[in-house]
Motif scaffolding. Sequence first.
Motif, PDB file in Angstrom:
ATOM      1  N   LEU A 111       0.823  -1.215   0.000  1.00  0.00           N
ATOM      2  CA  LEU A 111       0.000   0.000   0.000  1.00  0.00           C
ATOM      3  C   LEU A 111       0.852   1.258   0.000  1.00  0.00           C
ATOM      4  CD1 LEU A 111      -2.959  -0.958   2.373  1.00  0.00           C
ATOM      5  CD2 LEU A 111      -2.844  -1.001  -0.139  1.00  0.00           C
ATOM      6  N   GLU A 112       2.091   1.163   0.451  1.00  0.00           N
ATOM      7  CA  GLU A 112       2.994   2.326   0.443  1.00  0.00           C
ATOM      8  C   GLU A 112       3.122   2.869  -0.978  1.00  0.00           C
ATOM      9  OE1 GLU A 112       7.784   2.622   0.566  1.00  0.00           O
ATOM     10  OE2 GLU A 112       6.860   1.759   2.390  1.00  0.00           O
ATOM     11  N   ALA A 113       3.379   1.968  -1.923  1.00  0.00           N
ATOM     12  CA  ALA A 113       3.531   2.384  -3.327  1.00  0.00           C
ATOM     13  C   ALA A 113       2.182   2.777  -3.925  1.00  0.00           C
ATOM     14  CB  ALA A 113       4.165   1.254  -4.125  1.00  0.00           C
ATOM     15  N   THR A 114       1.137   2.032  -3.563  1.00  0.00           N
ATOM     16  CA  THR A 114      -0.202   2.353  -4.080  1.00  0.00           C
ATOM     17  C   THR A 114      -0.617   3.760  -3.666  1.00  0.00           C
ATOM     18  OG1 THR A 114      -0.806   0.015  -3.968  1.00  0.00           O
ATOM     19  CG2 THR A 114      -2.617   1.596  -4.097  1.00  0.00           C
ATOM     20  N   ARG A 115      -0.361   4.093  -2.384  1.00  0.00           N
ATOM     21  CA  ARG A 115      -0.727   5.431  -1.894  1.00  0.00           C
ATOM     22  C   ARG A 115       0.018   6.514  -2.675  1.00  0.00           C
ATOM     23  NH1 ARG A 115      -0.230   2.999   3.484  1.00  0.00           N
ATOM     24  NH2 ARG A 115      -2.304   2.315   4.102  1.00  0.00           N
ATOM     25  N   GLN A 116       1.256   6.246  -3.055  1.00  0.00           N
ATOM     26  CA  GLN A 116       2.025   7.220  -3.837  1.00  0.00           C
ATOM     27  C   GLN A 116       1.343   7.459  -5.189  1.00  0.00           C
ATOM     28  OE1 GLN A 116       5.150   9.241  -3.205  1.00  0.00           O
ATOM     29  NE2 GLN A 116       3.670  10.058  -4.688  1.00  0.00           N
ATOM     30  N   LEU A 117       0.878   6.352  -5.811  1.00  0.00           N
ATOM     31  CA  LEU A 117       0.179   6.501  -7.105  1.00  0.00           C
ATOM     32  C   LEU A 117      -1.083   7.343  -6.934  1.00  0.00           C
ATOM     33  CD1 LEU A 117       0.323   2.890  -8.663  1.00  0.00           C
ATOM     34  CD2 LEU A 117       1.963   4.763  -8.927  1.00  0.00           C
ATOM     35  N   LEU A 118      -1.839   7.076  -5.867  1.00  0.00           N
ATOM     36  CA  LEU A 118      -3.087   7.811  -5.634  1.00  0.00           C
ATOM     37  C   LEU A 118      -2.797   9.297  -5.421  1.00  0.00           C
ATOM     38  CD1 LEU A 118      -4.886   5.291  -3.221  1.00  0.00           C
ATOM     39  CD2 LEU A 118      -5.089   5.476  -5.717  1.00  0.00           C
TER      40      LEU A 118
ATOM     41  N   SER B 199       8.718   9.389 -10.190  1.00  0.00           N
ATOM     42  CA  SER B 199       8.942   7.983  -9.836  1.00  0.00           C
ATOM     43  C   SER B 199       9.478   7.888  -8.417  1.00  0.00           C
ATOM     44  CB  SER B 199       9.909   7.311 -10.810  1.00  0.00           C
ATOM     45  OG  SER B 199      11.205   7.847 -10.625  1.00  0.00           O
ATOM     46  N   LYS B 200       9.222   6.760  -7.811  1.00  0.00           N
ATOM     47  CA  LYS B 200       9.673   6.502  -6.443  1.00  0.00           C
ATOM     48  C   LYS B 200      10.033   5.023  -6.346  1.00  0.00           C
ATOM     49  CE  LYS B 200       8.070   6.411  -1.652  1.00  0.00           C
ATOM     50  NZ  LYS B 200       6.941   6.559  -0.725  1.00  0.00           N
ATOM     51  N   THR B 201      11.106   4.703  -5.640  1.00  0.00           N
ATOM     52  CA  THR B 201      11.477   3.296  -5.470  1.00  0.00           C
ATOM     53  C   THR B 201      11.574   2.977  -3.989  1.00  0.00           C
ATOM     54  OG1 THR B 201      13.825   3.821  -5.530  1.00  0.00           O
ATOM     55  CG2 THR B 201      12.789   3.273  -7.638  1.00  0.00           C
ATOM     56  N   GLY B 202      11.549   1.681  -3.678  1.00  0.00           N
ATOM     57  CA  GLY B 202      11.619   1.254  -2.283  1.00  0.00           C
ATOM     58  C   GLY B 202      11.820  -0.246  -2.194  1.00  0.00           C
TER      59      GLY B 202
ATOM     60  N   LYS C 137       5.836  -7.072   9.030  1.00  0.00           N
ATOM     61  CA  LYS C 137       5.505  -5.636   9.215  1.00  0.00           C
ATOM     62  C   LYS C 137       4.655  -5.160   8.034  1.00  0.00           C
ATOM     63  CE  LYS C 137       7.912  -1.118   9.458  1.00  0.00           C
ATOM     64  NZ  LYS C 137       7.599  -0.714   8.028  1.00  0.00           N
ATOM     65  N   ARG C 138       5.085  -5.492   6.840  1.00  0.00           N
ATOM     66  CA  ARG C 138       4.363  -5.035   5.639  1.00  0.00           C
ATOM     67  C   ARG C 138       2.993  -5.720   5.528  1.00  0.00           C
ATOM     68  NH1 ARG C 138       5.713  -3.731   0.481  1.00  0.00           N
ATOM     69  NH2 ARG C 138       7.254  -2.282   1.284  1.00  0.00           N
TER      70      ARG C 138
ATOM     71  N   GLN D  79      18.880  -7.011  -4.880  1.00  0.00           N
ATOM     72  CA  GLN D  79      18.714  -6.895  -6.339  1.00  0.00           C
ATOM     73  C   GLN D  79      17.254  -6.673  -6.712  1.00  0.00           C
ATOM     74  OE1 GLN D  79      20.853 -10.703  -7.403  1.00  0.00           O
ATOM     75  NE2 GLN D  79      21.336  -9.364  -9.136  1.00  0.00           N
ATOM     76  N   LEU D  80      16.428  -6.420  -5.703  1.00  0.00           N
ATOM     77  CA  LEU D  80      14.993  -6.252  -5.951  1.00  0.00           C
ATOM     78  C   LEU D  80      14.460  -5.039  -5.202  1.00  0.00           C
ATOM     79  CD1 LEU D  80      13.591  -9.886  -5.575  1.00  0.00           C
ATOM     80  CD2 LEU D  80      13.557  -8.478  -7.636  1.00  0.00           C
ATOM     81  N   GLY D  81      13.467  -4.424  -5.736  1.00  0.00           N
ATOM     82  CA  GLY D  81      12.779  -3.336  -5.050  1.00  0.00           C
ATOM     83  C   GLY D  81      11.435  -3.160  -5.709  1.00  0.00           C
ATOM     84  N   TYR D  82      10.760  -2.074  -5.369  1.00  0.00           N
ATOM     85  CA  TYR D  82       9.549  -1.724  -6.118  1.00  0.00           C
ATOM     86  C   TYR D  82       9.781  -0.371  -6.776  1.00  0.00           C
ATOM     87  CZ  TYR D  82       7.908   1.826  -2.765  1.00  0.00           C
ATOM     88  OH  TYR D  82       7.793   2.958  -1.974  1.00  0.00           O
ATOM     89  N   ILE D  83       9.070  -0.110  -7.834  1.00  0.00           N
ATOM     90  CA  ILE D  83       9.091   1.201  -8.472  1.00  0.00           C
ATOM     91  C   ILE D  83       7.645   1.630  -8.685  1.00  0.00           C
ATOM     92  CG2 ILE D  83       9.319   0.229 -10.822  1.00  0.00           C
ATOM     93  CD1 ILE D  83      10.956   2.862 -11.460  1.00  0.00           C
ATOM     94  N   ALA D  84       7.367   2.859  -8.312  1.00  0.00           N
ATOM     95  CA  ALA D  84       6.066   3.474  -8.585  1.00  0.00           C
ATOM     96  C   ALA D  84       6.350   4.625  -9.535  1.00  0.00           C
ATOM     97  CB  ALA D  84       5.432   3.987  -7.306  1.00  0.00           C
TER      98      ALA D  84
END
Length: 272
Positions: free
Chosen positions: A33-40, A198-201, A209-210, A250-255
């Motif tokens: 939801l952290e990335a989803t909230r950024q999109l919203l 763009s935002k990564t995490g 926790k997530r 080697q992995l993350g998320y990108i919004a």
Amino acid sequence: MSTTTSSNLNLKTAPGHEVLAKAGKTVLRPGGLEATRQLLDWADFQPGETVLELAASFGKSDIGLARRYGVRVVGIERNPDSVRIARENIRQAGLEGQVEVREGNILNLADISETFDYVFAEAILTMQSASGKAKILEGIQKVLKPQGKFLSHEMLGLGDGKMRDHALSEVIRVNAQPLSSAEWQQACEKAGLTIKQSKTGEVGLLSPKRVIEDEGLLPALKIAWNVLTQAEIRQRVLQMKDTFTQYQYQLGYIALCASKVGINYGCHYHPS
Ligand SMILES: C[S@@+](CC[C@H](N)C(=O)[O-])C[C@H]1O[C@@H](n2cnc3c(N)ncnc32)[C@H](O)[C@@H]1O
């Protein structure tokens, strides 16, 4: 809101997101939801605007967007079981006429005649091949209105992905090809889309926790109980968790938020 998939799901071979759904997870995305909230936040949806959601799954996001922002939403989903569940969820939410989930393949976006103010896509492009990503992005460019925004949340790949992508595809049983920020940018630009924000995490998909942040405490406890008491689910979830941990650097998320090339129109930006 129902999210349970078919009872005869083969837990040994099913895609990772279907196993997680069977365990009770409803947020099936790398950045949660952290990335989803950024999109919203970047979207700044206005009542009456139109949204096309790619890979709508059980319609949870569609219903949430319609309720919260008053937008009209069309979702595209390939899995007939998920479409049936999504339609029932929409009926129970009393949102028929405002939200629609169509059974379809997002590789055929060119067949859609309407255009939309937004295209919203989470955890779907990563599992496409390079040519599949290109075709979908071209389709997105086509169905976006001139001032439209493409809002995307995917997996980020850092460094050499050969071993990583092979290991990921093995455990999540779908083709996993995350890209670096530069590669996502190139893929968008090739399709006529310019990334404005763009935002990564970190990928925290299976971190306790997530899971609590994304699902809430009680549902998270239920998920934990399902994993503890159902051996086949536990085996798959632990395999996925081990692989995410092994390749965590080697992995993350990108919004990201993008618009059509040449359109000087920004994604809503809240200076922090
Ligand atoms: C990881 S889930 C993400 C679901 C949702 N976007 C979310 O964030 O919760 C991927 C979904 O994409 C659907 N899917 C996979 N390939 C598809 C395709 N080519 N066309 C339409 N849906 C597809 C799957 O059935 C599944 O429901």
